[in-house]
Design an enzyme around this catalytic site. Structure first.
Site, PDB file in Angstrom:
ATOM      1  N   PHE A 287       0.840  -1.203   0.000  1.00  0.00           N
ATOM      2  CA  PHE A 287       0.000   0.000   0.000  1.00  0.00           C
ATOM      3  C   PHE A 287       0.869   1.245   0.000  1.00  0.00           C
ATOM      4  O   PHE A 287       1.883   1.296   0.702  1.00  0.00           O
ATOM      5  CB  PHE A 287      -0.884   0.045   1.262  1.00  0.00           C
TER       6      PHE A 287
ATOM      7  N   ASP B 224       5.156  -4.230   3.800  1.00  0.00           N
ATOM      8  CA  ASP B 224       5.120  -2.770   3.957  1.00  0.00           C
ATOM      9  C   ASP B 224       5.894  -2.129   2.814  1.00  0.00           C
ATOM     10  O   ASP B 224       6.877  -2.711   2.330  1.00  0.00           O
ATOM     11  CB  ASP B 224       5.814  -2.358   5.270  1.00  0.00           C
TER      12      ASP B 224
ATOM     13  N   ASP C  29       7.494   0.877   2.995  1.00  0.00           N
ATOM     14  CA  ASP C  29       8.633   1.712   3.399  1.00  0.00           C
ATOM     15  C   ASP C  29       9.857   0.853   3.751  1.00  0.00           C
ATOM     16  O   ASP C  29      10.506   1.034   4.779  1.00  0.00           O
ATOM     17  CB  ASP C  29       8.245   2.644   4.556  1.00  0.00           C
TER      18      ASP C  29
ATOM     19  N   GLU D  32      -1.249  -5.471  13.999  1.00  0.00           N
ATOM     20  CA  GLU D  32      -0.130  -6.347  14.377  1.00  0.00           C
ATOM     21  C   GLU D  32      -0.464  -7.162  15.627  1.00  0.00           C
ATOM     22  O   GLU D  32      -0.088  -8.334  15.741  1.00  0.00           O
ATOM     23  CB  GLU D  32       1.133  -5.522  14.608  1.00  0.00           C
TER      24      GLU D  32
END
Ligand code: UD2
Length: 249
Positions: A41, A131, A133, A223
């Site tokens: 995303f 993820d 990043d 998480e």
């Protein structure tokens, strides 16, 4: 390797560099004619990471095998210049810009679940969430392929069980009873067969929603719910913290 744990108590392998032969695994994977998907995303200012993630994943994620990248973003204009390897496909899926950053975290699980149902189940055999990043600096190969796969968080690898960041409040659907919990898994990299990822995302999202109705938010959002799910649905393969390393460590 003798310096690290390579098998869980329930006999699932923990994949570390040096514990597998990628040539043998590649040959086996090739024979099965499999397709693997990667979901990521990039919403709001995270468009900034698209280039770094996509170019490194295109090069190092299951190199030489067909990978479908599913990029959910509210900035589709940022991907026009991306060049993919011939065996890889990039599917850009427009997504709404959520005003609260936690809402992205919460709705991600639901979006993945819905798209598995409507699209991914027809296009891939295995599906991994990563993820955006992050960047890949080394090959991540077919040694990660299994039915239900989770990555041990590098930040909590050495933490004792009672000091890990589990949700412990019993009112939360993410609660892990005191003294329990096998490993602390990161939500930044998990996956498995499409069917197992469907069950996982459905259960985690349901937990988040039930918490919301009861006016509680788990300590680390999705998480926490992921860790709860994996306590009772043991991963069939674990990835060592090497697979989600933080340069600051
Ligand atoms: C993530 C979770 C947090 C908690 C924590 C546990 C998010 C947003 N946060 O925090 O709820 O579970 O892990 O360690 O998931 N993203 C966007 N736009 C944004 C924010 C996030 O696209 O504005 C996407 C992006 O793909 C990013 C991922 O969500 O890689 C996770 O965001 P992060 O790395 O900033 O979140 P983190 O690890 O601090």
């Amino acid at each position: 390797r003798r310096d690290v744990l390579v098998l869980t108590p329930w006999l699932a392998p923990i994949v570390w560099e040096g514990t597998f032969n990628r040539d043998i695994l590649n040959a086996q994977y090739m024979q099965k004619n499999l397709v693997t998907g990667v979901v990521t995303f990039a919403v709001k200012k995270y468009w900034f990471f698209i280039q770094g993630f996509m170019s490194s994943a295109n090069k190092y994620f299951l190199a030489g095998h067909q990978v479908n990248f599913y990029l959910f973003t509210d900035s589709p204009e940022q991907i026009s210049h991306l060049q993919m390897a011939p065996e890889n496909h990039l599917c850009v899926i427009p997504v709404q810009n959520h005003s609260h950053w936690q809402d992205i975290s919460v709705s991600r699980m639901d979006i993945i679940r819905r798209y598995i149902r409507s699209q991914f189940q027809y296009e891939v055999d295995y599906l991994y969430y990563i993820d955006i990043d992050v960047q890949l600096f080394e090959h991540i190969g077919v040694e990660i392929i299994d039915t239900l796969v989770a990555t041990i968080s590098p930040w909590q690898y050495t933490a004792r069980r009672d000091s890990r960041s589990y949700e412990t409040r019993t009112e939360s659907q993410a609660a892990i009873p005191k003294g329990e919990g096998d490993f602390y898994y990161t939500e930044g990299f998990y996956g498995g067969s499409v069917a197992e990822v469907y069950k996982l995302t459905r259960a985690c999202f349901k937990g988040v929603m039930e918490d919301r109705e009861n006016g509680i938010e788990a300590r680390w959002h999705d998480e926490s719910h992921l860790n709860r799910y994996l306590l009772y649905h043991k991963p069939t393969r674990l990835l060592s913290p090497e697979y989600y390393w933080d340069e600051e460590l």
